[in-house]
Motif scaffolding. Structure first.
Motif, PDB file in Angstrom:
ATOM      1  N   HIS A 354       0.961  -1.151  -0.200  1.00  0.00           N
ATOM      2  CA  HIS A 354       0.379   0.132   0.049  1.00  0.00           C
ATOM      3  C   HIS A 354       0.823   0.869  -0.391  1.00  0.00           C
ATOM      4  CE1 HIS A 354      -3.017  -2.277   1.814  1.00  0.00           C
ATOM      5  NE2 HIS A 354      -3.449  -3.204   0.265  1.00  0.00           N
ATOM      6  N   PHE A 355       2.601   0.664   0.569  1.00  0.00           N
ATOM      7  CA  PHE A 355       3.070   2.348   1.268  1.00  0.00           C
ATOM      8  C   PHE A 355       3.408   2.417   0.375  1.00  0.00           C
ATOM      9  CE2 PHE A 355       7.072   3.999   1.411  1.00  0.00           C
ATOM     10  CZ  PHE A 355       6.856   5.040   2.323  1.00  0.00           C
ATOM     11  N   LEU A 356       3.727   2.211  -1.721  1.00  0.00           N
ATOM     12  CA  LEU A 356       4.531   2.080  -2.456  1.00  0.00           C
ATOM     13  C   LEU A 356       3.629   2.204  -3.586  1.00  0.00           C
ATOM     14  CD1 LEU A 356       6.704  -1.647  -2.670  1.00  0.00           C
ATOM     15  CD2 LEU A 356       7.241   0.733  -2.435  1.00  0.00           C
ATOM     16  N   LEU A 357       2.668   1.361  -4.229  1.00  0.00           N
ATOM     17  CA  LEU A 357       0.786   2.155  -4.498  1.00  0.00           C
ATOM     18  C   LEU A 357       1.263   4.105  -3.820  1.00  0.00           C
ATOM     19  CD1 LEU A 357      -0.971  -0.763  -4.410  1.00  0.00           C
ATOM     20  CD2 LEU A 357       0.781   0.065  -6.682  1.00  0.00           C
ATOM     21  N   ALA A 358       1.186   4.218  -2.803  1.00  0.00           N
ATOM     22  CA  ALA A 358       0.877   5.277  -2.815  1.00  0.00           C
ATOM     23  C   ALA A 358       1.740   6.615  -3.176  1.00  0.00           C
ATOM     24  CB  ALA A 358       0.831   5.627  -0.515  1.00  0.00           C
ATOM     25  N   CYS A 359       3.065   5.708  -3.120  1.00  0.00           N
ATOM     26  CA  CYS A 359       4.354   6.225  -3.890  1.00  0.00           C
ATOM     27  C   CYS A 359       4.139   6.491  -5.132  1.00  0.00           C
ATOM     28  CB  CYS A 359       5.413   5.893  -3.326  1.00  0.00           C
ATOM     29  SG  CYS A 359       5.874   6.039  -1.414  1.00  0.00           S
ATOM     30  N   GLN A 363       3.470  10.650  -7.871  1.00  0.00           N
ATOM     31  CA  GLN A 363       4.685  11.111  -8.343  1.00  0.00           C
ATOM     32  C   GLN A 363       4.161  10.772 -10.091  1.00  0.00           C
ATOM     33  OE1 GLN A 363       7.715   7.581  -8.688  1.00  0.00           O
ATOM     34  NE2 GLN A 363       9.066   9.112 -10.398  1.00  0.00           N
ATOM     35  N   MET A 364       2.791  10.151  -9.913  1.00  0.00           N
ATOM     36  CA  MET A 364       2.059  10.138 -11.118  1.00  0.00           C
ATOM     37  C   MET A 364       1.774  11.834 -11.105  1.00  0.00           C
ATOM     38  SD  MET A 364       1.037   6.642 -11.831  1.00  0.00           S
ATOM     39  CE  MET A 364       0.261   6.645 -13.123  1.00  0.00           C
ATOM     40  N   ILE A 365       0.878  11.825  -9.829  1.00  0.00           N
ATOM     41  CA  ILE A 365       0.623  13.200 -10.229  1.00  0.00           C
ATOM     42  C   ILE A 365       0.960  13.897 -10.119  1.00  0.00           C
ATOM     43  CG2 ILE A 365      -0.783  15.249  -9.028  1.00  0.00           C
ATOM     44  CD1 ILE A 365      -2.349  12.469  -7.327  1.00  0.00           C
TER      45      ILE A 365
END
Length: 368
Positions: A354-359, A363-365
Motif C-alpha cells: 500500500h505504501f509503494l502504491l501511494a508513493c 509521483q504520477m500526479i
C-alpha cells in the motif's frame, strides 16, 4: 379141556391153543439175572453256541428324522414343512403324507391337541396356539402287514427377549485409564437360549466375537453375558451398549428379532497429556498455544526463561524463543519444552504494498 396132571407142554397148549391155529403169537423172554443189568448211559447235551461278535445286531425300529432319506430308513413319509419354527402363542400347521399304497393309516403323536389318525394318504396336525415348549411331534404310519414306522418333525418354539440391559460390573463412577473393567449384557426371558447371539459395541464398532451359551433349556430363561475391556483416553466419552438376537436357522424368520440395550457413556480419567511439536511456527498476529488433554482438565502454566508468562494472543517477532509448558493433573505433572518461531505475517506485506502504491500515485500526479 385139559386134564389135571398132564405134562406142562400140554397145559400150555390147552391155555393158548395150537401155534398154527392161533392168530396171535406171544413170546416172553426170561427175566435177566442181576449180573446182566448194566447202568443206563448218560447223554451229554452240547451247550448252546455262544453269540458271535460278528453277528448282526437286531433290526432297529423304523425311525427317521424328516431331514434323512426315506429310502434309507424304509419309512417313506414326507413332512411339509420339513422343519417348523414357530413363535410361542402363534398357530402351527404341519402335513404328513405317504406316496405308497401299502399303508393302512397315518397319524400324529403329539401332546398338544387331540390325537390325529387318518385312513387317507395324508394327515394334518394343526393347533390355534403353540403353548408347549418341549413339543416333539412325530408322524407314524401303519402298514398292511401290521408294521409301523414314524418320522420326527424338528420343531423350534421361540420367544424374543422381554428386555436387554447393559451395565459396568461393580462400577458406578468414572473409570481409570489402563485398568480392566467388565461389561455385562443381561437378556431377560428369552427362548431357546441356545439360539441366542449377543454382541457388545463401542460406538458402532463390534467388540470381539458374538457370544452364545451352551444351554439346551427350551423354556424362557434370563442370562448374563460379559466382556472385559481396558479403556484408554480415547474411550472417554464413548458410548457402550449391546444387542441380542435369535438365530433360528434357514427355517426361521427372514429378519431375526433384535433387541438393543440402552447406551452408557464411558467417563475415563487420564492425563495429563501435552500435544505439541518441539518446534512451533506461528505467524505474526496468531495466537500461541499447545493442546493439553486430561480428565479432569489439568492446570496449565507457561514459562519463559524460568518466569511464568501469559501467552500472547497477537504474536509478534519479539515473542519468539523457548517456552516450557507445565500440565498438572490428577495423575501427575508433565513438562514440555517448545521452541517458538514467529513468521512475518500477511498484514506487514500488504502495508508495504500500500505504501509503494501511494508513493507511485503521488509521483504520477506531480508529473502531470
Amino acid at each position: 379141556m385139559c386134564a389135571y396132571g398132564q405134562p406142562i407142554t400140554l397145559l400150555l397148549f390147552c391155555l393158548f391153543g395150537s401155534a398154527t391155529s392161533s392168530p396171535v403169537s406171544m413170546h416172553t423172554s426170561a427175566p435177566p439175572f442181576l449180573s446182566q443189568i448194566s447202568p443206563p448211559s448218560l447223554t451229554i447235551l452240547a451247550p448252546p453256541p455262544s453269540p458271535s461278535l460278528s453277528s448282526p445286531p437286531p433290526t432297529p425300529s423304523l425311525t427317521s428324522n424328516s431331514g434323512e432319506s426315506a429310502e434309507k430308513v424304509r419309512c417313506p413319509l414326507t413332512m411339509s414343512p420339513s422343519t417348523l419354527v414357530v413363535r410361542f402363542g402363534d398357530p402351527v400347521t404341519a402335513n404328513c403324507s405317504v406316496a405308497r399304497m401299502d399303508f393302512s393309516g397315518l397319524g400324529w403323536e403329539v401332546s398338544l391337541g387331540p390325537p390325529k389318525l387318518s385312513m387317507n394318504s395324508f394327515v394334518v396336525w394343526s393347533v390355534d396356539r403353540m403353548t408347549e415348549w418341549n413339543e416333539k411331534p412325530a408322524c407314524f404310519a401303519l402298514t398292511n402287514h401290521g408294521g409301523q414306522c414314524h418320522v420326527n418333525l424338528p420343531l423350534t418354539v421361540y420367544k424374543p427377549p422381554d428386555s436387554v440391559s447393559f451395565s459396568f460390573v461393580n462400577q458406578t463412577g468414572p473409570m481409570f485409564e489402563g485398568h480392566q473393567y467388565t461389561l455385562q449384557c443381561t437378556v431377560e426371558d428369552v427362548a431357546p437360549v441356545e439360539n441366542l447371539i449377543v454382541t457388545f459395541y463401542r460406538g458402532q464398532t463390534a467388540l470381539g466375537k458374538p457370544q452364545s451359551i451352551n444351554n439346551t433349556e427350551k423354556k424362557p430363561v434370563t442370562e448374563d453375558f460379559t466382556l472385559n475391556i481396558t479403556p484408554s483416553k480415547e474411550d472417554d466419552g464413548v458410548q457402550y451398549w449391546c444387542e441380542a438376537k435369535l438365530e433360528l436357522g434357514p427355517a426361521g424368520i427372514q429378519d431375526p428379532p433384535v433387541v438393543r440395550s440402552e447406551k452408557l457413556t464411558a467417563h475415563v480419567l487420564f492425563g495429563p497429556q501435552i500435544l505439541c511439536p518441539t518446534k512451533l511456527q506461528v505467524t505474526e498476529g496468531e495466537h500461541l498455544s499447545c493442546e493439553v488433554r486430561g480428565n479432569p482438565p489439568p492446570l496449565v502454566t507457561w514459562f519463559r526463561e524460568g518466569q511464568v508468562v501469559a501467552l500472547p494472543t497477537n504474536s509478534a517477532r519479539k515473542d519468539a524463543g523457548k517456552y516450557t509448558v507445565s500440565a498438572k493433573g490428577q495423575f501427575g505433572l508433565k513438562n514440555f519444552t517448545v521452541e517458538v518461531e514467529v513468521l512475518a505475517g500477511s498484514g506487514t506485506t500488504n502495508s508495504c504494498r500500500h505504501f509503494l502504491l501511494a508513493c507511485l500515485l503521488i509521483q504520477m500526479i506531480n508529473c502531470l
